[in-house]
Design an enzyme around this catalytic site. Structure first.
Site, PDB file in Angstrom:
ATOM      1  N   VAL A 198      36.783  44.684  34.462  1.00  0.00           N
ATOM      2  CA  VAL A 198      37.158  45.184  35.586  1.00  0.00           C
ATOM      3  C   VAL A 198      38.391  45.490  35.873  1.00  0.00           C
ATOM      4  O   VAL A 198      38.402  47.200  36.370  1.00  0.00           O
ATOM      5  CB  VAL A 198      37.822  43.990  36.048  1.00  0.00           C
ATOM      6  CG1 VAL A 198      38.743  43.564  37.498  1.00  0.00           C
ATOM      7  CG2 VAL A 198      36.590  42.873  37.066  1.00  0.00           C
ATOM      8  N   TYR A 199      39.094  45.597  34.477  1.00  0.00           N
ATOM      9  CA  TYR A 199      40.430  45.895  33.976  1.00  0.00           C
ATOM     10  C   TYR A 199      40.091  47.649  33.409  1.00  0.00           C
ATOM     11  O   TYR A 199      40.734  48.489  33.866  1.00  0.00           O
ATOM     12  CB  TYR A 199      40.787  45.930  33.113  1.00  0.00           C
ATOM     13  CG  TYR A 199      42.654  46.748  31.733  1.00  0.00           C
ATOM     14  CD1 TYR A 199      43.595  46.492  32.870  1.00  0.00           C
ATOM     15  CD2 TYR A 199      42.482  46.985  30.737  1.00  0.00           C
ATOM     16  CE1 TYR A 199      44.635  47.324  31.894  1.00  0.00           C
ATOM     17  CE2 TYR A 199      43.328  47.929  30.391  1.00  0.00           C
ATOM     18  CZ  TYR A 199      44.043  47.775  31.074  1.00  0.00           C
ATOM     19  OH  TYR A 199      45.078  48.221  30.218  1.00  0.00           O
ATOM     20  N   GLY A 200      38.949  47.306  32.731  1.00  0.00           N
ATOM     21  CA  GLY A 200      38.291  48.763  32.015  1.00  0.00           C
ATOM     22  C   GLY A 200      37.545  49.583  33.006  1.00  0.00           C
ATOM     23  O   GLY A 200      37.930  51.081  32.573  1.00  0.00           O
TER      24      GLY A 200
END
Lengths: 476, 253
Positions: free
Chosen positions: B158-160
């Site tokens: 999600v962050y990436g």
């Protein structure tokens, strides 16, 4: 004539242009001759004196004039504002056959004025180290030459200036509104846009110089010799080998010269007594790798230069070779690569002459190579509050950006120069801090008072002025 | 204005409590940056950073507080910061939020928050920053991305993926700015020991905020469009990004 300006390739397409909307002028990336700190401005090219008035009255993001872009730092750029390229103000009037007085447009280069004058035996009154300087720029920086000890700087030979300011057009001179005239002399364009000037040329019999060259093995001998030739020669200059250390510290070559009389020019040269400078200049390909300029290569270059100039009295040299040796290369500034270079030029009085050798030592210790350095004598300065020359010594050093210690070393030099009552030349500066600037130019408030009079809204500004707070009233 | 040595005179930080931004600004101040404006979420922590910078000799002010989940408000935050700061020579975009908890990744609200903070807010802010840089005739932005944006991994996808969006966006905005005097540098650090990663086991080649800051300063000096930190991650990811998915997802990272 080919235009040789330090304008980076003008990126006027795409995003750059879209951003400036419907306002006139192309957005262009502008830098000084040292190629550090470029910024974008809209460039207008007024073709008449009247055409400079509209931006002066209406421009809210600042406005500054630019000539041939030979200021080393950020004097002729104005980020986000308007830069008035004055090169189309290029008229040269009739040179008065008696007095040598001529009316010239601000955009005329000294190169062109010199060529036109030389046909009738007139030379420019003061010549800096390059001919590629506009009249407007020569006034704004109050440029000096190798004859400063005798003839003073450029504006001493200017009898009137047409100055366009946000408050109107002024005809000023040493008698007519001297306050505004002298503020403009060395005022870095911040009192208005010079559109034309009346300049007194110097009568010469030939385009040749009679040069006495002396090689000196250390700084004391070199400086003593420079003092000695003050009285005997109109022009003098010394090249200093900044790589030599120890007992040879500051060794160098002194050239003292005068215009050669017609009778002194013999042989083939006599046939072309008033030969103009060469038209064409070579271009340097910008392929010199960054590592190529280092203390070792610079020392080797200096050694060769020192040896090729043995003492030689009374030889003839063409004025272009004497005054403007680097003009043979159109764009020598590119050899320093993308990071560019600085020129550090300071002036101190006679009592602080030891600052000259101390500067050389400091830069050597910090391992900052100096590619070219020039030492000169100054005579009395002009009355202008920002005019650079003060009587004594001036040393100019070309310094490639790169050595890690350069920034702090120059800061230390600023402090030494300021505490000696000296100053750094604004036309060369790209890095001075406000505190040092104020210490070096104690008459700043006089200058600011003139600015408030002719430009109450503060339209005239440049990256240099913003950096140093030249136009801001620091007391308020 | 940048000085001739490439040091900006005035700096604006969006996300001023980020450890990397803090280390970077301290380095710039040591090199001559005079004015710093800090913006971010947490006033008290911003004040601490500002005090630290003032003791280093900068004229540092804490300014606006903002909430990076309020994407629509990003442009006006940038406008007010520029209005207050005047000319800004370097903008550091350091807002970010690490979401890598498997539970959180299944929570739609957390996914929305991560995409807002890691991609949408900074992208909108950058669009506005670019306009200001154009009209002031130059300036530069540094955008903190991550190596995880180059090849997104399952462990924090999600962050990436949000960072991948920002990374692509910033690099293409840089292209769009060609000729305006303005530019953008994207920074891709590896695993950084910072308050964002406290308690997580460090993978190989982890680094520190100070080391990243040093790499960024040197990258800005040479005009780099992308700065990898440490630099050898560039080579490693040149290989990793080509790795077939079957191998990639089996890697112990």
């Amino acid at each position: 004539m080919p235009e040789r300006v330090a304008v980076d390739p003008a990126p006027t397409t795409g995003a750059g242009r879209g951003s400036v909307g419907e306002r006139p002028g192309d957005a262009r990336l502008l830098a000084g001759w040292g190629r550090t700190s470029p910024t974008i401005a809209r460039v207008l090219e007024p073709d008449s004196a009247a055409a400079v008035d509209a931006p002066l009255s209406g421009e809210r993001r600042g406005c500054i004039a630019r000539g041939l872009g030979r200021s080393y730092g950020d004097a002729a750029q104005c980020a986000g504002g308007v830069v008035l390229d004055t090169r189309r103000l290029d008229a040269i009037g009739e040179i008065d056959a008696e007095t040598g007085v001529v009316d010239v447009g601000a955009g005329v280069s000294l190169d062109r004025l010199l060529r036109v004058g030389l046909r009738d035996g007139w030379f420019i009154p003061v010549s800096p180290g390059t001919r590629q300087v506009s009249i407007g720029g020569a006034i704004a920086a109050d440029v000096h030459g190798k004859n400063h000890h005798r003839d003073g700087s450029f504006c001493r030979h200017v009898s009137s200036i047409t100055l366009h300011t946000p408050g109107g057009v002024h005809e000023v001179g040493p008698e007519a509104d001297p306050e505004l005239f002298w503020a403009t002399a060395g005022g870095m364009g911040l009192t208005g846009v010079v559109t034309s000037a009346r300049v007194a040329m110097r009568r010469v019999e030939s385009a040749w110089m009679r040069v006495d060259t002396e090689q000196h093995g250390d700084i004391d001998s070199l400086m003593t010799a420079l003092e000695r030739v003050d009285a005997s020669h109109r022009y003098s200059v010394a090249w200093v080998d900044c790589s030599a250390s120890g007992r040879q510290l500051g060794r160098g070559i002194l050239d003292a010269a005068d215009h050669a009389a017609a009778s002194e020019v013999t042989g083939r040269r006599a046939a072309r007594l008033l030969r103009p400078p060469p038209e064409r200049a070579l271009s340097v390909p910008p392929i010199v790798p960054r590592w190529a300029i280092n203390p070792l290569t610079v020392a080797a270059f200096n050694e060769a230069w020192f040896r090729k100039s043995p003492s030689r009295p009374g030889h003839l040299r063409h004025l272009s070779g004497f005054f403007h040796p680097l003009d043979a290369l159109a764009n020598w500034n590119v050899v320093f690569g993308r990071r560019g270079f600085l020129q550090y030029q300071f002036a101190v009085d006679d009592a602080h002459r030891e600052l000259v050798p101390r500067t050389l030592e400091l830069l050597q210790r910090a391992r900052c190579p100096v590619t070219i350095s020039v030492l000169k004598r100054f005579g009395p300065g002009d009355p202008g509050p920002l005019s650079f020359p003060i009587p004594g010594w001036t040393l100019a050093l070309d310094l490639p950006v790169g050595p890690p210690a350069l920034r702090d070393t120059l800061r230390g030099l600023d402090e030494a120069v300021a505490s000696a009552g000296g100053r750094v030349y604004l036309a060369k500066d790209a890095r001075l801090g406000r505190d040092m600037f104020q210490a070096m130019y104690p008459r700043l408030s006089e200058f600011q008072a003139v600015c408030r009079r002719v430009d109450p809204e503060g339209v005239l500004t440049s990256d240099l002025a913003r950096r140093l707070g030249i136009c801001e009233d620091s007391s308020s | 204005m940048n000085d001739p040595f490439g040091t900006p005179d005035s700096v604006l930080v969006l996300g001023g409590t980020s450890d990397i931004a803090r280390a970077l600004v301290r380095r710039l101040v040591a090199r001559g940056t005079k004015k710093v404006m800090l913006t971010g979420r947490d006033r008290a922590r911003l004040d601490v950073v500002a005090a630290e910078l003032r003791s280093d000799g900068a004229d540092a002010v804490t300014s606006l507080e903002f909430d990076a989940t309020d994407v629509a408000g990003a442009a006006s935050i940038v406008d007010s910061a520029f209005a207050e700061a005047g000319r800004v020579d370097l903008i550091i975009v350091a807002v970010g939020l690490l979401v890598d908890d498997a539970q959180e990744e299944r929570d739609p609200a957390k996914v929305a928050e991560s995409i807002a903070v890691n991609f949408a807010w900074p992208a909108v802010a950058l669009a506005r920053v670019a306009e200001h840089l154009r009209s002031q005739g130059g300036g530069h932005a540094v955008v903190l991305s991550t190596v995880a944006a180059v090849r997104v991994r399952r462990a924090n996808y999600v962050y990436g993926s949000a960072k991948a969006g920002l990374d692509e966006y910033a690099r293409n905005l840089h292209q769009a700015l060609a000729g305006s005097g303005a530019g953008i540098t994207v920074v891709r650090p590896g695993f950084v020991h910072s308050k964002m990663t406290v308690g997580r086991p460090p993978p190989p080649m982890s680094t520190t905020p100070d080391a990243v800051a040093e790499d960024v300063v040197r990258g800005l000096e040479r005009g780099a469009e992308v700065v990898w930190s440490p630099a050898r991650l560039r080579l490693i990811f040149a290989v990793l990004r080509l790795l077939p998915e079957v191998l990639w997802r089996r890697l112990p990272m």
